[in-house]
Design a protein around this motif. Structure first.
Motif, PDB file in Angstrom:
ATOM      1  N   TYR A  15       0.727  -0.981   0.097  1.00  0.00           N
ATOM      2  CA  TYR A  15       0.008  -0.146  -0.212  1.00  0.00           C
ATOM      3  C   TYR A  15       0.407   1.196   0.067  1.00  0.00           C
ATOM      4  CZ  TYR A  15      -3.612   3.926   1.284  1.00  0.00           C
ATOM      5  OH  TYR A  15      -4.106   4.507   1.114  1.00  0.00           O
ATOM      6  N   GLY A  16       0.820   2.055  -0.809  1.00  0.00           N
ATOM      7  CA  GLY A  16       1.185   3.547  -0.523  1.00  0.00           C
ATOM      8  C   GLY A  16       2.643   3.343  -0.658  1.00  0.00           C
ATOM      9  N   GLY A  17       3.181   2.582  -1.839  1.00  0.00           N
ATOM     10  CA  GLY A  17       4.451   2.590  -2.196  1.00  0.00           C
ATOM     11  C   GLY A  17       5.756   1.595  -0.780  1.00  0.00           C
ATOM     12  N   SER A  18       4.511   1.073   0.290  1.00  0.00           N
ATOM     13  CA  SER A  18       5.498   0.754   0.666  1.00  0.00           C
ATOM     14  C   SER A  18       6.271  -0.659   0.070  1.00  0.00           C
ATOM     15  CB  SER A  18       4.255  -0.853   2.266  1.00  0.00           C
ATOM     16  OG  SER A  18       3.768  -1.871   0.822  1.00  0.00           O
ATOM     17  N   GLY A  19       7.333  -1.103   0.927  1.00  0.00           N
ATOM     18  CA  GLY A  19       8.326  -1.982   0.516  1.00  0.00           C
ATOM     19  C   GLY A  19       9.231  -1.150  -0.842  1.00  0.00           C
ATOM     20  N   ALA A  20       9.449   0.284  -0.579  1.00  0.00           N
ATOM     21  CA  ALA A  20       9.688   0.459  -2.024  1.00  0.00           C
ATOM     22  C   ALA A  20       8.607   0.553  -3.424  1.00  0.00           C
ATOM     23  CB  ALA A  20      11.383  -0.054  -2.034  1.00  0.00           C
ATOM     24  N   GLY A  21       7.876   0.445  -3.076  1.00  0.00           N
ATOM     25  CA  GLY A  21       7.035  -0.012  -4.225  1.00  0.00           C
ATOM     26  C   GLY A  21       6.473   0.899  -4.788  1.00  0.00           C
ATOM     27  N   ASP A  22       5.628   0.943  -5.766  1.00  0.00           N
ATOM     28  CA  ASP A  22       4.580   1.940  -6.361  1.00  0.00           C
ATOM     29  C   ASP A  22       4.167   2.924  -5.427  1.00  0.00           C
ATOM     30  OD1 ASP A  22       3.281   4.146  -8.139  1.00  0.00           O
ATOM     31  OD2 ASP A  22       3.566   2.449  -9.769  1.00  0.00           O
ATOM     32  N   ALA A  23       3.869   4.057  -5.139  1.00  0.00           N
ATOM     33  CA  ALA A  23       3.116   5.069  -3.973  1.00  0.00           C
ATOM     34  C   ALA A  23       1.129   4.609  -3.863  1.00  0.00           C
ATOM     35  CB  ALA A  23       3.303   6.092  -3.821  1.00  0.00           C
ATOM     36  N   ARG A  24       1.269   4.207  -6.021  1.00  0.00           N
ATOM     37  CA  ARG A  24      -0.139   4.572  -6.156  1.00  0.00           C
ATOM     38  C   ARG A  24      -1.058   2.655  -6.198  1.00  0.00           C
ATOM     39  NH1 ARG A  24       0.250   5.155 -12.183  1.00  0.00           N
ATOM     40  NH2 ARG A  24       1.767   3.306 -11.834  1.00  0.00           N
ATOM     41  N   THR A  25      -0.501   1.994  -5.332  1.00  0.00           N
ATOM     42  CA  THR A  25      -0.785   0.717  -4.672  1.00  0.00           C
ATOM     43  C   THR A  25      -2.079   0.969  -4.281  1.00  0.00           C
ATOM     44  OG1 THR A  25       1.775  -0.560  -5.738  1.00  0.00           O
ATOM     45  CG2 THR A  25       0.196  -1.598  -4.099  1.00  0.00           C
ATOM     46  N   GLY A  26      -2.562   0.397  -4.348  1.00  0.00           N
ATOM     47  CA  GLY A  26      -4.002   0.861  -3.670  1.00  0.00           C
ATOM     48  C   GLY A  26      -5.044   1.853  -2.944  1.00  0.00           C
ATOM     49  N   ALA A  27      -4.564   2.948  -4.062  1.00  0.00           N
ATOM     50  CA  ALA A  27      -4.640   4.305  -3.919  1.00  0.00           C
ATOM     51  C   ALA A  27      -6.336   4.357  -3.705  1.00  0.00           C
ATOM     52  CB  ALA A  27      -4.298   5.508  -5.225  1.00  0.00           C
ATOM     53  N   TYR A  28      -6.913   3.639  -4.058  1.00  0.00           N
ATOM     54  CA  TYR A  28      -8.010   3.605  -4.669  1.00  0.00           C
ATOM     55  C   TYR A  28      -9.256   3.336  -3.557  1.00  0.00           C
ATOM     56  CZ  TYR A  28      -9.879   5.108  -9.620  1.00  0.00           C
ATOM     57  OH  TYR A  28     -10.084   5.820 -10.612  1.00  0.00           O
ATOM     58  N   LEU A  29      -8.339   2.532  -2.234  1.00  0.00           N
ATOM     59  CA  LEU A  29      -9.439   2.322  -1.311  1.00  0.00           C
ATOM     60  C   LEU A  29      -9.342   3.084  -0.107  1.00  0.00           C
ATOM     61  CD1 LEU A  29      -6.727  -0.600  -0.415  1.00  0.00           C
ATOM     62  CD2 LEU A  29      -9.027  -0.973  -1.172  1.00  0.00           C
ATOM     63  N   PRO A  30      -8.789   4.101   0.275  1.00  0.00           N
ATOM     64  CA  PRO A  30      -9.688   5.575   0.708  1.00  0.00           C
ATOM     65  C   PRO A  30     -10.771   6.179  -0.452  1.00  0.00           C
ATOM     66  CG  PRO A  30      -7.564   6.036   0.339  1.00  0.00           C
ATOM     67  CD  PRO A  30      -7.358   5.098  -0.932  1.00  0.00           C
ATOM     68  N   VAL A  31     -10.920   6.003  -1.334  1.00  0.00           N
ATOM     69  CA  VAL A  31     -11.892   6.389  -1.819  1.00  0.00           C
ATOM     70  C   VAL A  31     -12.980   5.898  -2.269  1.00  0.00           C
ATOM     71  CG1 VAL A  31     -12.356   7.822  -4.177  1.00  0.00           C
ATOM     72  CG2 VAL A  31     -10.357   8.259  -3.974  1.00  0.00           C
ATOM     73  N   ILE A  32     -13.063   4.410  -2.018  1.00  0.00           N
ATOM     74  CA  ILE A  32     -13.730   3.816  -2.423  1.00  0.00           C
ATOM     75  C   ILE A  32     -15.057   3.703  -0.775  1.00  0.00           C
ATOM     76  CG2 ILE A  32     -15.189   1.113  -2.830  1.00  0.00           C
ATOM     77  CD1 ILE A  32     -11.540   1.175  -4.715  1.00  0.00           C
ATOM     78  N   HIS A  33     -14.399   3.328   0.229  1.00  0.00           N
ATOM     79  CA  HIS A  33     -14.624   3.873   1.661  1.00  0.00           C
ATOM     80  C   HIS A  33     -14.661   5.030   2.088  1.00  0.00           C
ATOM     81  CE1 HIS A  33     -14.758   2.755   5.585  1.00  0.00           C
ATOM     82  NE2 HIS A  33     -13.753   4.194   5.722  1.00  0.00           N
ATOM     83  N   ALA A  34     -14.111   6.548   1.440  1.00  0.00           N
ATOM     84  CA  ALA A  34     -15.280   7.141   1.589  1.00  0.00           C
ATOM     85  C   ALA A  34     -16.923   7.536   0.376  1.00  0.00           C
ATOM     86  CB  ALA A  34     -13.983   8.480   1.260  1.00  0.00           C
ATOM     87  N   LEU A  35     -16.389   6.582  -0.680  1.00  0.00           N
ATOM     88  CA  LEU A  35     -17.971   7.000  -1.261  1.00  0.00           C
ATOM     89  C   LEU A  35     -18.897   5.755  -0.869  1.00  0.00           C
ATOM     90  CD1 LEU A  35     -16.249   8.259  -4.125  1.00  0.00           C
ATOM     91  CD2 LEU A  35     -18.002   9.740  -2.075  1.00  0.00           C
TER      92      LEU A  35
END
Length: 172
Positions: A15-35
């Motif tokens: 999530y969010g670049g954990s493990g030196a990954g892409d910062a966009r990983t899982g980016a829709y989760l807070p949006v989906i949750h909020a909506l």
């Protein structure tokens, strides 16, 4: 919404670049949750994806029934968001649809009509799930299927529409 698995389910493992990954990983989760209270349908694109870890902590690959089973189950059951201490609560079945390419030319991860229907039967009725055990239970109110590639469906003689419309209409 129609995000890719990278922006939703991959947030279970990264999530969010954990493990030196892409910062966009899982980016829709807070949006989906909020909506979630106003969200009518979420059909994550179960194609053009690499292997994704499911709730069984196994990697699932596109092209057969297990991928949409595992990916859809994650949306229904909910899951821990990697390295955050947060939990993404599952959605109602009537908010979830499965996104697929309509034909082999439409994108990576084409799934034959029989495999799609095996997946839907598993998710709706609980049967034919292979080795995968549903964590979110059955979903008789599952919203259905989605494809962006209607032009390819026409090119291939409406295989997606003609295979799935009667099947979906016959579900309880």
């Amino acid at each position: 919404m129609a995000p890719e698995t990278f922006f939703v389910q991959v947030g279970y493992q990264f999530y969010g670049g954990s493990g030196a990954g892409d910062a966009r990983t899982g980016a829709y989760l807070p949006v989906i949750h909020a909506l979630r209270d106003s969200l009518t349908v979420l059909h994550v694109q179960d194609y053009n994806s690499g292997p994704v870890m499911g709730l069984d902590n196994q990697y699932h690959t596109m092209g057969g029934p297990e991928f949409p089973i595992a990916m859809t189950d994650m949306l229904k059951a909910g899951f821990s968001v990697a390295n955050t201490g947060q939990f993404f609560p599952g959605l109602r079945p009537d908010q979830i649809a499965i996104g697929l390419p309509a034909a082999v030319s439409a994108g990576n991860g084409y799934t034959s009509p029989s495999d799609v229907q095996t997946a839907v039967n598993c998710l709706v009725k609980g049967g034919g799930c292979g080795s995968y055990a549903l964590r979110g239970g059955t979903s008789p109110a599952l919203r259905g299927l989605m494809t962006w590639s209607i032009n390819w469906d026409k090119y291939y003689g409406w295989e997606f529409q003609n295979s799935h419309e009667p099947f979906l209409n016959a579900l309880p």
